[in-house]
Design a protein around this motif. Structure first.
Motif, PDB file in Angstrom:
ATOM      1  N   PHE A  26      73.966  50.040   6.621  1.00  0.00           N
ATOM      2  CA  PHE A  26      73.243  51.250   7.041  1.00  0.00           C
ATOM      3  C   PHE A  26      74.170  52.195   7.795  1.00  0.00           C
ATOM      4  CE2 PHE A  26      71.006  53.533  10.386  1.00  0.00           C
ATOM      5  CZ  PHE A  26      70.113  54.282   9.636  1.00  0.00           C
ATOM      6  N   PHE A  27      74.902  51.669   8.775  1.00  0.00           N
ATOM      7  CA  PHE A  27      75.769  52.529   9.573  1.00  0.00           C
ATOM      8  C   PHE A  27      76.982  53.011   8.785  1.00  0.00           C
ATOM      9  CE2 PHE A  27      73.405  50.512  13.065  1.00  0.00           C
ATOM     10  CZ  PHE A  27      72.914  51.675  13.644  1.00  0.00           C
ATOM     11  N   ALA A  28      77.561  52.156   7.967  1.00  0.00           N
ATOM     12  CA  ALA A  28      78.707  52.575   7.156  1.00  0.00           C
ATOM     13  C   ALA A  28      78.305  53.664   6.174  1.00  0.00           C
ATOM     14  CB  ALA A  28      79.307  51.377   6.418  1.00  0.00           C
ATOM     15  N   SER A  29      77.150  53.500   5.538  1.00  0.00           N
ATOM     16  CA  SER A  29      76.712  54.537   4.596  1.00  0.00           C
ATOM     17  C   SER A  29      76.364  55.825   5.331  1.00  0.00           C
ATOM     18  CB  SER A  29      75.544  54.048   3.745  1.00  0.00           C
ATOM     19  OG  SER A  29      74.425  53.744   4.537  1.00  0.00           O
ATOM     20  N   SER A  30      75.821  55.713   6.526  1.00  0.00           N
ATOM     21  CA  SER A  30      75.554  56.923   7.320  1.00  0.00           C
ATOM     22  C   SER A  30      76.850  57.660   7.621  1.00  0.00           C
ATOM     23  CB  SER A  30      74.850  56.573   8.628  1.00  0.00           C
ATOM     24  OG  SER A  30      73.560  56.070   8.387  1.00  0.00           O
ATOM     25  N   ILE A  31      77.874  56.928   8.008  1.00  0.00           N
ATOM     26  CA  ILE A  31      79.160  57.551   8.327  1.00  0.00           C
ATOM     27  C   ILE A  31      79.746  58.241   7.102  1.00  0.00           C
ATOM     28  CG2 ILE A  31      81.559  57.022   8.953  1.00  0.00           C
ATOM     29  CD1 ILE A  31      80.350  54.910  10.918  1.00  0.00           C
ATOM     30  N   VAL A  32      79.607  57.637   5.938  1.00  0.00           N
ATOM     31  CA  VAL A  32      80.107  58.243   4.701  1.00  0.00           C
ATOM     32  C   VAL A  32      79.260  59.456   4.310  1.00  0.00           C
ATOM     33  CG1 VAL A  32      80.400  57.833   2.219  1.00  0.00           C
ATOM     34  CG2 VAL A  32      81.185  56.130   3.866  1.00  0.00           C
ATOM     35  N   LEU A  33      77.960  59.389   4.562  1.00  0.00           N
ATOM     36  CA  LEU A  33      77.068  60.472   4.148  1.00  0.00           C
ATOM     37  C   LEU A  33      77.063  61.676   5.088  1.00  0.00           C
ATOM     38  CD1 LEU A  33      74.054  58.402   2.826  1.00  0.00           C
ATOM     39  CD2 LEU A  33      75.664  59.772   1.485  1.00  0.00           C
ATOM     40  N   ALA A  93      86.615  43.531   7.539  1.00  0.00           N
ATOM     41  CA  ALA A  93      86.049  43.099   8.821  1.00  0.00           C
ATOM     42  C   ALA A  93      87.076  43.272   9.941  1.00  0.00           C
ATOM     43  CB  ALA A  93      85.590  41.644   8.736  1.00  0.00           C
ATOM     44  N   ARG A  94      88.340  42.973   9.644  1.00  0.00           N
ATOM     45  CA  ARG A  94      89.397  43.086  10.649  1.00  0.00           C
ATOM     46  C   ARG A  94      89.626  44.543  11.067  1.00  0.00           C
ATOM     47  NH1 ARG A  94      93.774  40.773   8.045  1.00  0.00           N
ATOM     48  NH2 ARG A  94      92.868  38.784   8.655  1.00  0.00           N
ATOM     49  N   HIS A  95      89.549  45.474  10.117  1.00  0.00           N
ATOM     50  CA  HIS A  95      89.874  46.879  10.391  1.00  0.00           C
ATOM     51  C   HIS A  95      88.647  47.790  10.400  1.00  0.00           C
ATOM     52  CE1 HIS A  95      94.056  45.794  10.093  1.00  0.00           C
ATOM     53  NE2 HIS A  95      93.824  45.222   8.922  1.00  0.00           N
ATOM     54  N   ASN A  96      87.480  47.214  10.421  1.00  0.00           N
ATOM     55  CA  ASN A  96      86.232  47.953  10.325  1.00  0.00           C
ATOM     56  C   ASN A  96      86.109  49.084  11.358  1.00  0.00           C
ATOM     57  OD1 ASN A  96      83.440  48.349   9.461  1.00  0.00           O
ATOM     58  ND2 ASN A  96      82.898  47.382  11.391  1.00  0.00           N
ATOM     59  N   GLN A  97      86.314  48.770  12.619  1.00  0.00           N
ATOM     60  CA  GLN A  97      86.141  49.793  13.659  1.00  0.00           C
ATOM     61  C   GLN A  97      87.177  50.899  13.530  1.00  0.00           C
ATOM     62  OE1 GLN A  97      85.886  47.984  17.536  1.00  0.00           O
ATOM     63  NE2 GLN A  97      83.888  47.110  17.115  1.00  0.00           N
ATOM     64  N   ARG A  98      88.386  50.552  13.177  1.00  0.00           N
ATOM     65  CA  ARG A  98      89.430  51.566  13.015  1.00  0.00           C
ATOM     66  C   ARG A  98      89.105  52.487  11.844  1.00  0.00           C
ATOM     67  NH1 ARG A  98      93.809  48.411  12.377  1.00  0.00           N
ATOM     68  NH2 ARG A  98      93.811  48.090  14.611  1.00  0.00           N
ATOM     69  N   ILE A  99      88.713  51.920  10.719  1.00  0.00           N
ATOM     70  CA  ILE A  99      88.413  52.713   9.521  1.00  0.00           C
ATOM     71  C   ILE A  99      87.198  53.602   9.746  1.00  0.00           C
ATOM     72  CG2 ILE A  99      87.603  52.573   7.128  1.00  0.00           C
ATOM     73  CD1 ILE A  99      89.303  49.934   6.935  1.00  0.00           C
ATOM     74  N   PHE A 100      86.082  52.980  10.135  1.00  0.00           N
ATOM     75  CA  PHE A 100      84.852  53.754  10.264  1.00  0.00           C
ATOM     76  C   PHE A 100      84.816  54.594  11.531  1.00  0.00           C
ATOM     77  CE2 PHE A 100      83.807  50.831   6.918  1.00  0.00           C
ATOM     78  CZ  PHE A 100      83.175  51.670   6.023  1.00  0.00           C
ATOM     79  N   GLY A 101      85.535  54.190  12.560  1.00  0.00           N
ATOM     80  CA  GLY A 101      85.659  55.032  13.748  1.00  0.00           C
ATOM     81  C   GLY A 101      86.396  56.323  13.438  1.00  0.00           C
ATOM     82  N   THR A 102      87.463  56.219  12.659  1.00  0.00           N
ATOM     83  CA  THR A 102      88.217  57.412  12.253  1.00  0.00           C
ATOM     84  C   THR A 102      87.359  58.320  11.378  1.00  0.00           C
ATOM     85  OG1 THR A 102      90.294  56.181  12.379  1.00  0.00           O
ATOM     86  CG2 THR A 102      90.302  58.206  11.068  1.00  0.00           C
ATOM     87  N   LEU A 103      86.672  57.733  10.403  1.00  0.00           N
ATOM     88  CA  LEU A 103      85.789  58.527   9.537  1.00  0.00           C
ATOM     89  C   LEU A 103      84.672  59.192  10.339  1.00  0.00           C
ATOM     90  CD1 LEU A 103      85.439  56.145   6.452  1.00  0.00           C
ATOM     91  CD2 LEU A 103      86.726  58.288   6.574  1.00  0.00           C
ATOM     92  N   PHE A 104      84.111  58.463  11.297  1.00  0.00           N
ATOM     93  CA  PHE A 104      83.040  59.035  12.109  1.00  0.00           C
ATOM     94  C   PHE A 104      83.562  60.176  12.973  1.00  0.00           C
ATOM     95  CE2 PHE A 104      80.123  58.793  15.892  1.00  0.00           C
ATOM     96  CZ  PHE A 104      79.046  59.394  15.266  1.00  0.00           C
ATOM     97  N   ALA A 105      84.721  59.991  13.585  1.00  0.00           N
ATOM     98  CA  ALA A 105      85.296  61.066  14.399  1.00  0.00           C
ATOM     99  C   ALA A 105      85.532  62.313  13.553  1.00  0.00           C
ATOM    100  CB  ALA A 105      86.595  60.593  15.050  1.00  0.00           C
ATOM    101  N   ALA A 106      86.085  62.126  12.366  1.00  0.00           N
ATOM    102  CA  ALA A 106      86.328  63.271  11.470  1.00  0.00           C
ATOM    103  C   ALA A 106      85.008  63.925  11.073  1.00  0.00           C
ATOM    104  CB  ALA A 106      87.106  62.815  10.240  1.00  0.00           C
ATOM    105  N   SER A 107      83.989  63.108  10.803  1.00  0.00           N
ATOM    106  CA  SER A 107      82.693  63.679  10.416  1.00  0.00           C
ATOM    107  C   SER A 107      82.076  64.481  11.556  1.00  0.00           C
ATOM    108  CB  SER A 107      81.725  62.573   9.965  1.00  0.00           C
ATOM    109  OG  SER A 107      81.190  61.862  11.068  1.00  0.00           O
TER     110      SER A 107
END
Length: 118
Positions: A26-33, A93-107
């Motif tokens: 849910f949260f990953a798709s929200s960040i992408v959307l 799983a290891r890089h989840n916060q780095r990947i999605f944190g960066t995408l969220f910040a950019a969004s």
């Protein structure tokens, strides 16, 4: 680990992993959307998704940047691989916060720009 049979612990871990994976999706798709909605001019939808994600960020901050479900899953297994508590590839799983944190910040930058330009 709590008392119980190996089978009951495995079932509990499976339930935690399923819930954790569904919540993550849910949260990953929200960040992408968020940026997609923003670029389509659907700013209200982007704002709502952002608010949900900010809620998750608050939960993580209050739990020392760990999902509370990780602690629950740890009760049922000795395994501590990066993905012991969620059905994701280990590297993700290891890089989840780095990947999605960066995408969220950019969004959030994109959404902020769109809101200020509107």
């Amino acid at each position: 680990m709590p008392a119980g049979t190996a089978h009951s612990r495995a079932r509990a871990l499976t339930a935690v992993r399923a819930a954790h994976t569904a919540i993550w999706a849910f949260f990953a798709s929200s960040i992408v959307l968020i940026p997609i909605a923003t670029l389509r001019g659907e700013l209200i939808a982007a704002l709502w998704m952002s608010l949900f994600v900010w809620g998750e960020v608050l939960v993580l901050l209050l739990n020392r940047m760990r999902c509370p479900l990780t602690n629950v899953a740890a009760r049922y297994t000795e395994d501590r691989a990066d993905n012991f508590d969620i059905w994701l590839p280990r590297w993700l799983a290891r890089h989840n916060q780095r990947i999605f944190g960066t995408l969220f910040a950019a969004s959030q930058l994109l959404l902020g720009h769109a809101l200020l330009s509107d």
